[in-house]
Motif scaffolding. Structure first.
Motif, PDB file in Angstrom:
ATOM      1  N   ASN A   2      33.046  -7.064  16.425  1.00 31.40           N
ATOM      2  CA  ASN A   2      33.808  -5.841  16.176  1.00 31.40           C
ATOM      3  C   ASN A   2      33.054  -4.944  15.205  1.00 31.40           C
ATOM      4  O   ASN A   2      32.897  -5.268  14.025  1.00 31.40           O
ATOM      5  N   THR A   3      32.569  -3.809  15.710  1.00 27.35           N
ATOM      6  CA  THR A   3      31.811  -2.876  14.865  1.00 27.35           C
ATOM      7  C   THR A   3      32.664  -1.687  14.419  1.00 27.35           C
ATOM      8  O   THR A   3      32.148  -0.728  13.870  1.00 27.35           O
ATOM      9  N   PHE A   4      33.970  -1.751  14.684  1.00 27.57           N
ATOM     10  CA  PHE A   4      34.884  -0.660  14.311  1.00 27.57           C
ATOM     11  C   PHE A   4      35.268  -0.768  12.843  1.00 27.57           C
ATOM     12  O   PHE A   4      35.676  -1.826  12.375  1.00 27.57           O
ATOM     13  N   PHE A   5      35.124   0.319  12.105  1.00 29.94           N
ATOM     14  CA  PHE A   5      35.547   0.384  10.709  1.00 29.94           C
ATOM     15  C   PHE A   5      36.615   1.476  10.595  1.00 29.94           C
ATOM     16  O   PHE A   5      36.343   2.650  10.852  1.00 29.94           O
ATOM     17  N   CYS A   6      37.833   1.063  10.220  1.00 30.83           N
ATOM     18  CA  CYS A   6      38.961   2.005  10.204  1.00 30.83           C
ATOM     19  C   CYS A   6      38.746   3.140   9.210  1.00 30.83           C
ATOM     20  O   CYS A   6      39.193   4.266   9.434  1.00 30.83           O
ATOM     21  N   SER A   7      38.052   2.861   8.101  1.00 36.74           N
ATOM     22  CA  SER A   7      37.806   3.896   7.100  1.00 36.74           C
ATOM     23  C   SER A   7      36.875   4.970   7.651  1.00 36.74           C
ATOM     24  O   SER A   7      37.101   6.175   7.438  1.00 36.74           O
ATOM     25  N   ASP A   8      35.843   4.550   8.381  1.00 36.81           N
ATOM     26  CA  ASP A   8      34.929   5.522   8.989  1.00 36.81           C
ATOM     27  C   ASP A   8      35.666   6.375  10.020  1.00 36.81           C
ATOM     28  O   ASP A   8      35.489   7.594  10.085  1.00 36.81           O
ATOM     29  N   HIS A   9      36.514   5.722  10.816  1.00 36.45           N
ATOM     30  CA  HIS A   9      37.242   6.447  11.862  1.00 36.45           C
ATOM     31  C   HIS A   9      38.207   7.466  11.259  1.00 36.45           C
ATOM     32  O   HIS A   9      38.326   8.595  11.758  1.00 36.45           O
ATOM     33  N   SER A  10      38.896   7.085  10.187  1.00 36.72           N
ATOM     34  CA  SER A  10      39.837   7.998   9.533  1.00 36.72           C
ATOM     35  C   SER A  10      39.122   9.260   9.045  1.00 36.72           C
ATOM     36  O   SER A  10      39.644  10.374   9.182  1.00 36.72           O
ATOM     37  N   LYS A  11      37.935   9.068   8.484  1.00 43.24           N
ATOM     38  CA  LYS A  11      37.155  10.224   8.020  1.00 43.24           C
ATOM     39  C   LYS A  11      36.699  11.075   9.209  1.00 43.24           C
ATOM     40  O   LYS A  11      36.715  12.307   9.152  1.00 43.24           O
ATOM     41  N   GLU A  12      36.281  10.416  10.293  1.00 43.80           N
ATOM     42  CA  GLU A  12      35.769  11.137  11.461  1.00 43.80           C
ATOM     43  C   GLU A  12      36.812  12.061  12.070  1.00 43.80           C
ATOM     44  O   GLU A  12      36.496  13.176  12.497  1.00 43.80           O
ATOM     45  N   ILE A  13      38.064  11.616  12.092  1.00 43.68           N
ATOM     46  CA  ILE A  13      39.119  12.445  12.688  1.00 43.68           C
ATOM     47  C   ILE A  13      39.752  13.386  11.672  1.00 43.68           C
ATOM     48  O   ILE A  13      40.647  14.170  12.010  1.00 43.68           O
ATOM     49  N   GLY A  14      39.291  13.314  10.415  1.00 44.36           N
ATOM     50  CA  GLY A  14      39.775  14.224   9.377  1.00 44.36           C
ATOM     51  C   GLY A  14      41.188  13.956   8.925  1.00 44.36           C
ATOM     52  O   GLY A  14      41.920  14.879   8.561  1.00 44.36           O
ATOM     53  N   GLU A  15      41.590  12.672   8.908  1.00 43.16           N
ATOM     54  CA  GLU A  15      42.945  12.344   8.489  1.00 43.16           C
ATOM     55  C   GLU A  15      43.174  12.732   7.034  1.00 43.16           C
ATOM     56  O   GLU A  15      42.359  12.425   6.159  1.00 43.16           O
ATOM     57  N   ASN A  16      44.280  13.381   6.767  1.00 41.19           N
ATOM     58  CA  ASN A  16      44.646  13.752   5.402  1.00 41.19           C
ATOM     59  C   ASN A  16      45.266  12.541   4.704  1.00 41.19           C
ATOM     60  O   ASN A  16      46.160  11.898   5.247  1.00 41.19           O
ATOM     61  N   VAL A  17      44.812  12.231   3.488  1.00 42.69           N
ATOM     62  CA  VAL A  17      45.245  11.002   2.820  1.00 42.69           C
ATOM     63  C   VAL A  17      46.598  11.134   2.133  1.00 42.69           C
ATOM     64  O   VAL A  17      47.228  10.117   1.809  1.00 42.69           O
ATOM     65  N   ILE A  18      47.077  12.367   1.879  1.00 49.96           N
ATOM     66  CA  ILE A  18      48.308  12.528   1.111  1.00 49.96           C
ATOM     67  C   ILE A  18      49.502  11.948   1.871  1.00 49.96           C
ATOM     68  O   ILE A  18      49.575  11.990   3.095  1.00 49.96           O
ATOM     69  N   GLY A  19      50.437  11.382   1.107  1.00 48.74           N
ATOM     70  CA  GLY A  19      51.631  10.798   1.703  1.00 48.74           C
ATOM     71  C   GLY A  19      51.434   9.374   2.175  1.00 48.74           C
ATOM     72  O   GLY A  19      52.213   8.887   2.994  1.00 48.74           O
ATOM     73  N   SER A  20      50.432   8.695   1.630  1.00 50.53           N
ATOM     74  CA  SER A  20      50.173   7.310   2.043  1.00 50.53           C
ATOM     75  C   SER A  20      50.371   6.306   0.914  1.00 50.53           C
ATOM     76  O   SER A  20      50.051   5.130   1.063  1.00 50.53           O
ATOM     77  N   ALA A  21      50.882   6.763  -0.243  1.00 50.10           N
ATOM     78  CA  ALA A  21      51.182   5.843  -1.342  1.00 50.10           C
ATOM     79  C   ALA A  21      52.501   5.128  -1.073  1.00 50.10           C
ATOM     80  O   ALA A  21      53.452   5.731  -0.574  1.00 50.10           O
ATOM     81  N   THR A  22      52.546   3.847  -1.371  1.00 52.46           N
ATOM     82  CA  THR A  22      53.782   3.100  -1.146  1.00 52.46           C
ATOM     83  C   THR A  22      54.698   3.211  -2.368  1.00 52.46           C
ATOM     84  O   THR A  22      54.239   3.316  -3.501  1.00 52.46           O
ATOM     85  N   ASN A  23      55.996   3.188  -2.092  1.00 52.31           N
ATOM     86  CA  ASN A  23      57.014   3.483  -3.099  1.00 52.31           C
ATOM     87  C   ASN A  23      57.750   2.201  -3.489  1.00 52.31           C
ATOM     88  O   ASN A  23      58.543   1.673  -2.715  1.00 52.31           O
ATOM     89  N   TYR A  24      57.460   1.674  -4.694  1.00 49.56           N
ATOM     90  CA  TYR A  24      58.091   0.446  -5.183  1.00 49.56           C
ATOM     91  C   TYR A  24      58.698   0.679  -6.563  1.00 49.56           C
ATOM     92  O   TYR A  24      58.193   1.471  -7.355  1.00 49.56           O
ATOM     93  N   GLU A  25      59.787  -0.047  -6.834  1.00 50.56           N
ATOM     94  CA  GLU A  25      60.404   0.000  -8.156  1.00 50.56           C
ATOM     95  C   GLU A  25      59.611  -0.825  -9.168  1.00 50.56           C
ATOM     96  O   GLU A  25      59.547  -0.493 -10.346  1.00 50.56           O
ATOM     97  N   THR A  26      58.994  -1.911  -8.688  1.00 52.96           N
ATOM     98  CA  THR A  26      58.339  -2.863  -9.585  1.00 52.96           C
ATOM     99  C   THR A  26      57.042  -3.372  -8.965  1.00 52.96           C
ATOM    100  O   THR A  26      56.991  -3.670  -7.761  1.00 52.96           O
ATOM    101  N   TYR A  27      56.014  -3.455  -9.794  1.00 55.44           N
ATOM    102  CA  TYR A  27      54.764  -4.122  -9.415  1.00 55.44           C
ATOM    103  C   TYR A  27      54.615  -5.374 -10.284  1.00 55.44           C
ATOM    104  O   TYR A  27      54.763  -5.304 -11.511  1.00 55.44           O
ATOM    105  N   ILE A  28      54.312  -6.489  -9.644  1.00 54.48           N
ATOM    106  CA  ILE A  28      54.052  -7.730 -10.366  1.00 54.48           C
ATOM    107  C   ILE A  28      52.631  -8.161 -10.037  1.00 54.48           C
ATOM    108  O   ILE A  28      52.322  -8.508  -8.891  1.00 54.48           O
ATOM    109  N   LEU A  29      51.771  -8.089 -11.042  1.00 58.02           N
ATOM    110  CA  LEU A  29      50.342  -8.341 -10.865  1.00 58.02           C
ATOM    111  C   LEU A  29      49.993  -9.680 -11.502  1.00 58.02           C
ATOM    112  O   LEU A  29      50.211  -9.881 -12.694  1.00 58.02           O
ATOM    113  N   VAL A  30      49.445 -10.566 -10.702  1.00 58.42           N
ATOM    114  CA  VAL A  30      49.166 -11.937 -11.139  1.00 58.42           C
ATOM    115  C   VAL A  30      47.662 -12.175 -11.102  1.00 58.42           C
ATOM    116  O   VAL A  30      47.032 -12.041 -10.040  1.00 58.42           O
ATOM    117  N   GLU A  31      47.089 -12.535 -12.237  1.00 60.88           N
ATOM    118  CA  GLU A  31      45.665 -12.831 -12.271  1.00 60.88           C
ATOM    119  C   GLU A  31      45.389 -14.129 -11.523  1.00 60.88           C
ATOM    120  O   GLU A  31      45.973 -15.172 -11.825  1.00 60.88           O
TER     121      GLU A  31
END
Length: 325
Positions: A2-31
């Protein structure tokens, strides 16, 4: 192969990145030191009680996001860092942090249960304000995060050092969405998401200097806001410049059509003088920016990603505080 890279494809089609942040009340980060499996909490060093807690939270559909984090010292330390970021009610500049040092990762699950249910802890609590930069390097989940996330993390450490900023930490992170925008990061405690980053843009974000128009290319949105409001908040960033990052903000959706193509939204903010402003906006489906993409390198089918634009924006109310009062 598989030589497909989704990040390269997103740039190629000019996808706008805004509105892609996920909305959570709490983040729990575990080392937890890598390597991490594709499903991070199935990894070797994750104990069964923590895995069970994560699955319970998912089943209950609680607005809580668990992430694994690590830095270059995580293999060497004899303790586990636990970071809990929680969204306050009302106007805010982001999340509130609690930091704990636990003897080992097996203690995380019972400890988190106590914290979430409001029980005070006997463990040491660190309340100093720090800025935690999370870079997705979770290559086993999506190869773009290895290809672009790992080098970005490496050079970002040098950028932080040379910027002379204190109390800024950078972490490798497990998957938090948006790998097609790799390299991608979350800036906590604000909770703002960025993608398609390079070191020059990263330095501007760190130091809050430079051309504010860079947000048009790299800003995924603010995680304290519902996804449709993220484009409205970006518009206000472009209007107010870097001063915006000192303001306390709250937003909500007032009305929306059954197909989610039209929404009425409200966003309020308090500036440095204590004056309160409220904007109302009509958001509509943006036919030109709505795209059909493969959301990951391994996706077998494409999916439609709905994008919004601002059809109308007005200052609904303001309460100005007199500085001489």
């Amino acid at each position: 192969m598989n030589t497909f890279f989704c990040s390269d494809h997103s740039k190629e089609i000019g996808e706008n990145v805004i509105g892609s942040a996920t909305n959570y009340e709490t983040y729990i980060l575990v080392e937890c030191p890598p390597p991490w499996t594709s499903e991070a909490f199935n990894s070797k060093w994750v104990p069964s009680n923590l895995k069970a807690l994560v699955e319970d939270v998912k089943r209950a559909k609680l607005p809580i996001r668990f992430l694994l984090i690590a830095n270059d010292e995580s293999h060497k330390v004899e303790q586990t860092t636990l970071l809990i970021y929680q969204k306050p009610k009302g106007l805010s500049q982001g999340y509130r942090k609690q930091e704990f040092k636990l003897a080992n990762i097996e203690q995380v699950a019972p400890f988190v249960k106590k914290i979430l249910w409001g029980n005070f802890s006997e463990y040491e609590r660190e309340t100093r304000i720090t800025r935690d930069i999370l870079v997705c390097t979770h290559g086993s989940h999506d190869k773009c995060c290895a290809r672009y996330g790992n080098p970005f993390y490496f050079y970002a450490q040098e950028t932080i050092t040379h910027s002379g900023l204190e109390n800024v930490r950078i972490w490798k992170s497990s998957h938090f969405g948006g790998h097609r925008f790799a390299p991608t990061m979350i800036d906590l405690p604000e909770g703002r998401y960025y993608g398609n980053l390079d070191q020059d843009v990263f330095k501007s974000i760190l130091t809050r200097t430079g051309d504010i128009q860079l947000f048009n290319k790299v800003y995924r949105g603010w995680g304290i806001l519902p996804v449709p409001l993220q484009i409205l908040e970006k518009e206000l960033i472009l209007r107010h410049g870097w001063d915006w990052f000192n303001y306390a903000v709250a937003g909500k959706i007032l009305e929306q059509s059954l197909d989610n193509h039209t929404l009425l939204a409200e966003l309020s903010f308090e500036d440095n003088s204590g004056s309160l402003y409220t904007y109302k906006a009509k958001l509509v489906k943006d036919e030109k920016r709505t795209v059909e993409v493969k959301s990951s390198c391994n996706a077998k089918e494409t999916s439609v990603v709905l994008k919004y634009s601002i059809a109308a924006l007005c200052l609904d109310s303001r309460r100005v505080v007199s500085l001489s009062a």
